[in-house]
Design an enzyme around this catalytic site. Structure first.
Site, PDB file in Angstrom:
ATOM      1  N   GLY A 159      95.709  28.255  52.341  1.00 29.54           N
ATOM      2  CA  GLY A 159      96.243  27.340  51.325  1.00 29.54           C
ATOM      3  C   GLY A 159      95.151  26.414  50.818  1.00 29.54           C
TER       4      GLY A 159
ATOM      5  CB  THR B 245      94.551  22.308  56.777  1.00 29.78           C
ATOM      6  OG1 THR B 245      95.961  22.093  56.679  1.00 29.78           O
ATOM      7  CG2 THR B 245      94.088  21.703  58.092  1.00 29.78           C
ATOM      8  CB  ILE B 246      97.155  19.030  53.044  1.00 29.41           C
ATOM      9  CG1 ILE B 246      98.305  20.024  53.267  1.00 29.41           C
ATOM     10  CG2 ILE B 246      96.445  19.298  51.749  1.00 29.41           C
ATOM     11  CD1 ILE B 246      99.482  19.795  52.336  1.00 29.41           C
ATOM     12  CG  ASP B 247      99.284  21.539  57.134  1.00 32.76           C
ATOM     13  OD1 ASP B 247      99.858  20.974  56.193  1.00 32.76           O
ATOM     14  OD2 ASP B 247      99.279  22.784  57.280  1.00 32.76           O
TER      15      ASP B 247
ATOM     16  CG  ASP C 297      95.316  28.034  62.683  1.00 33.30           C
ATOM     17  OD1 ASP C 297      95.563  28.263  61.482  1.00 33.30           O
ATOM     18  OD2 ASP C 297      96.178  28.055  63.572  1.00 33.30           O
ATOM     19  N   GLY C 298      93.493  30.338  61.053  1.00 34.60           N
ATOM     20  CA  GLY C 298      93.410  31.801  60.906  1.00 34.60           C
ATOM     21  C   GLY C 298      92.011  32.209  60.469  1.00 34.60           C
TER      22      GLY C 298
ATOM     23  NE  ARG D 213     100.651  26.171  57.858  1.00 38.30           N
ATOM     24  CZ  ARG D 213     100.803  27.191  57.033  1.00 38.30           C
ATOM     25  NH1 ARG D 213     101.803  28.019  57.178  1.00 38.30           N
ATOM     26  NH2 ARG D 213      99.937  27.412  56.084  1.00 38.30           N
TER      27      ARG D 213
ATOM     28  CG  ASP E 232      97.557  22.074  61.463  1.00 36.48           C
ATOM     29  OD1 ASP E 232      96.500  22.230  60.817  1.00 36.48           O
ATOM     30  OD2 ASP E 232      98.505  22.881  61.395  1.00 36.48           O
TER      31      ASP E 232
ATOM     32  NE  ARG F 104      98.200  24.132  49.217  1.00 36.95           N
ATOM     33  CZ  ARG F 104      98.943  25.197  49.488  1.00 36.95           C
ATOM     34  NH1 ARG F 104      99.753  25.178  50.531  1.00 36.95           N
ATOM     35  NH2 ARG F 104      98.861  26.272  48.767  1.00 36.95           N
TER      36      ARG F 104
ATOM     37  NE  ARG G 146     101.200  37.604  50.041  1.00 32.24           N
ATOM     38  CZ  ARG G 146     102.254  37.593  49.245  1.00 32.24           C
ATOM     39  NH1 ARG G 146     102.215  36.956  48.117  1.00 32.24           N
ATOM     40  NH2 ARG G 146     103.334  38.243  49.568  1.00 32.24           N
TER      41      ARG G 146
ATOM     42  NE  ARG H   7     121.212  11.374  43.087  1.00 31.05           N
ATOM     43  CZ  ARG H   7     122.514  11.171  43.328  1.00 31.05           C
ATOM     44  NH1 ARG H   7     122.992  11.326  44.559  1.00 31.05           N
ATOM     45  NH2 ARG H   7     123.322  10.789  42.364  1.00 31.05           N
TER      46      ARG H   7
HETATM   47  O1  F6P Z   1      99.013  24.600  55.450  1.00 28.22           O
HETATM   48  C1  F6P Z   1      99.133  23.976  54.218  1.00 28.22           C
HETATM   49  C2  F6P Z   1     100.540  24.093  53.675  1.00 28.22           C
HETATM   50  O2  F6P Z   1     100.587  23.377  52.451  1.00 28.22           O
HETATM   51  C3  F6P Z   1     101.636  23.624  54.614  1.00 28.22           C
HETATM   52  O3  F6P Z   1     101.749  22.236  54.699  1.00 28.22           O
HETATM   53  C4  F6P Z   1     102.826  24.322  54.014  1.00 28.22           C
HETATM   54  O4  F6P Z   1     103.811  24.547  55.004  1.00 28.22           O
HETATM   55  C5  F6P Z   1     102.260  25.644  53.549  1.00 28.22           C
HETATM   56  O5  F6P Z   1     100.858  25.444  53.412  1.00 28.22           O
HETATM   57  C6  F6P Z   1     102.822  26.150  52.244  1.00 28.22           C
HETATM   58  O6  F6P Z   1     102.267  27.395  51.979  1.00 28.22           O
HETATM   59  P1  F6P Z   1     102.396  28.139  50.568  1.00 28.22           P
HETATM   60  O7  F6P Z   1     101.395  27.542  49.630  1.00 28.22           O
HETATM   61  O8  F6P Z   1     102.108  29.570  50.879  1.00 28.22           O
HETATM   62  O9  F6P Z   1     103.788  27.907  50.081  1.00 28.22           O
END
Ligand code: F6P
Length: 391
Positions: free
Chosen positions: A44, A167-169, A145-146, A213, A171, A318, A107, A309
């Site tokens: 991502g 990564t934005i996560d 990580d992948g 995630r 993690d 992102r 992918r 809401r």
């Molecule tokens: O790992 C980055 C991330 O934006 C996660 O926070 C999110 O769950 C995932 O990727 C979304 O993936 P995609 O862009 O395939 O929808």
């Protein structure tokens, strides 16, 4: 206290085994003269990828006279041998640009290549590595990580590889921060600022679902920066009663509105992850999403007459220009990664520890994640200023 979060088991099929390659470091160093380096962005996207590419390419060209090629769309470009020479001016003026000029894919995976026609997976890594070795002397792989797992395995197979975490996560283990994270946190905080004003006007409960995630870093930092009343993260399963209590208390105090930030990986006590879809040929097959809507329905049912809401921030987190902090971190990572290639620090990942940039063995970090500990100082600080975590 240890965090209770973990990745769900369906992910294991996409996980790649990692062998220890650290001992090879010294011998690889003298083994090859680096003349041409390949670079790719995989997984991502996030803000700061272009700043990293700029750091890598300019350093390799300026300081070392090395030629650089960029693979298109991550490992897809390696599989299809689709690349382009990157000159100084290709990376000039891209520091503040979101996305990645190379394109990316979460992918394409040479170790688990998906054939759309037959629906079968196969390992085509040998051919991919053999082809890459004809093109380049070393590879810099920017990813999560992948990607780090693949970088380590490529080095084992003779394709000298360096990893740059993104990564934005936030993690990834072994690095305090990844670029993209603070840019995402900024988007979350600014969104909460806006959501709060309309929440006040209408006396509503506003649920804001954020990414991350299986880790709660974005929700925690974004929620604290935005002054959320409730923050729900995957590491701390929540109880609906606790959320309702906050809404009622705020109502009784005359506040009349509540902002709840919920991470996409959060779940209620004894509950399951909310899965939006399965992407079969992706590194991580699970796409999370929708837990905010579930929570909103539950709150509305419990608090008769109160309007709820939901805002799902999604990919807004992102995109766009990186914050100055991320531009700086991405530049430091890129420049350092270029140096790692020249010093022969392969099967290693660039990392931030405290204020220092250094390299760590990928084998120690690949396939593992960093979760929010329950006693993290920001959780404790948030509690002190009255934020609830739904316990
Ligand atoms: O790992 C980055 C991330 O934006 C996660 O926070 C999110 O769950 C995932 O990727 C979304 O993936 P995609 O862009 O395939 O929808």
């Amino acid at each position: 206290m240890k965090s209770s979060a973990s990745k769900p088991s369906v992910k294991s099929s996409a996980k790649l085994p990692v062998k220890k390659t650290v001992a090879k470091k010294a011998s690889l160093k003298s083994a090859k003269k680096i003349k041409r380096v390949g670079v790719l962005t995989s997984g991502g996207d996030c803000s700061g990828l272009n700043a990293t590419l700029r750091g890598i390419v300019k350093t390799l060209i300026n300081d070392h006279g090395v030629e650089v090629i960029g693979y298109r769309d991550g490992f897809k470009g390696m599989i299809e041998n689709h690349h382009k020479k990157l000159d100084y001016y290709d990376v000039s003026g891209i520091l503040a640009m979101g996305g990645t000029i190379l394109g990316t894919s979460n992918r394409a995976n040479p170790f688990r290549h998906y054939d759309r026609e037959t629906g079968n997976f196969s390992d085509i890594s040998k051919q991919v590595v053999a082809q890459a070795k004809k093109e380049i002397d070393a590879l810099i792989a920017i990813g999560g990580d992948g990607t780090m797992s693949m970088a380590s395995r490529f080095t084992d197979m003779g394709l000298l590889t360096v990893g740059v975490p993104k990564t934005i996560d936030n993690d990834l283990l072994a690095t305090d921060l990844t670029f993209g994270f603070y840019s995402a946190v900024t988007t979350v905080a600014e969104s909460i600022d806006k959501i709060k004003t309309t929440a006040m006007s209408h006396h509503r409960v506003m649920v804001v679902e954020v990414m991350g995630r299986y880790a709660g870093w974005i929700a925690l930092y974004g929620g604290v920066a935005g002054g959320a009343d409730v923050i729900l993260i995957p590491e701390i399963p929540y109880r609906l009663e606790s959320v309702i209590e906050v809404c009622n208390r705020r109502s009784a105090e005359g506040k009349g509105f509540t902002v709840v930030v919920i991470a996409e990986g959060a779940k209620h006590y004894g509950g399951e992850l909310t899965v939006q879809k399965i992407v079969k040929d992706s590194f991580d097959q699970i796409r999370l999403g929708g837990v905010g809507w579930k929570l909103a329905t539950d709150i509305e049912q419990s608090l008769q007459g109160v309007e709820v809401r939901v805002t799902v921030l999604g990919h807004l987190q992102r995109g766009g220009s990186p914050t100055p902090f991320d531009r700086i971190l991405a530049t430091r990572f890129g420049v350092y990664a270029a140096g790692m290639v020249m010093r022969g620090e392969f099967a290693q990942m660039v990392a931030l520890r405290g204020s220092k940039i250094l390299s760590v063995p990928i084998a120690e970090v690949a396939g593992k994640n960093k979760f929010v500990p329950h006693d993290h100082d920001l959780i404790l600080a948030a509690k002190s200023v009255g934020t609830t975590f739904g316990e």
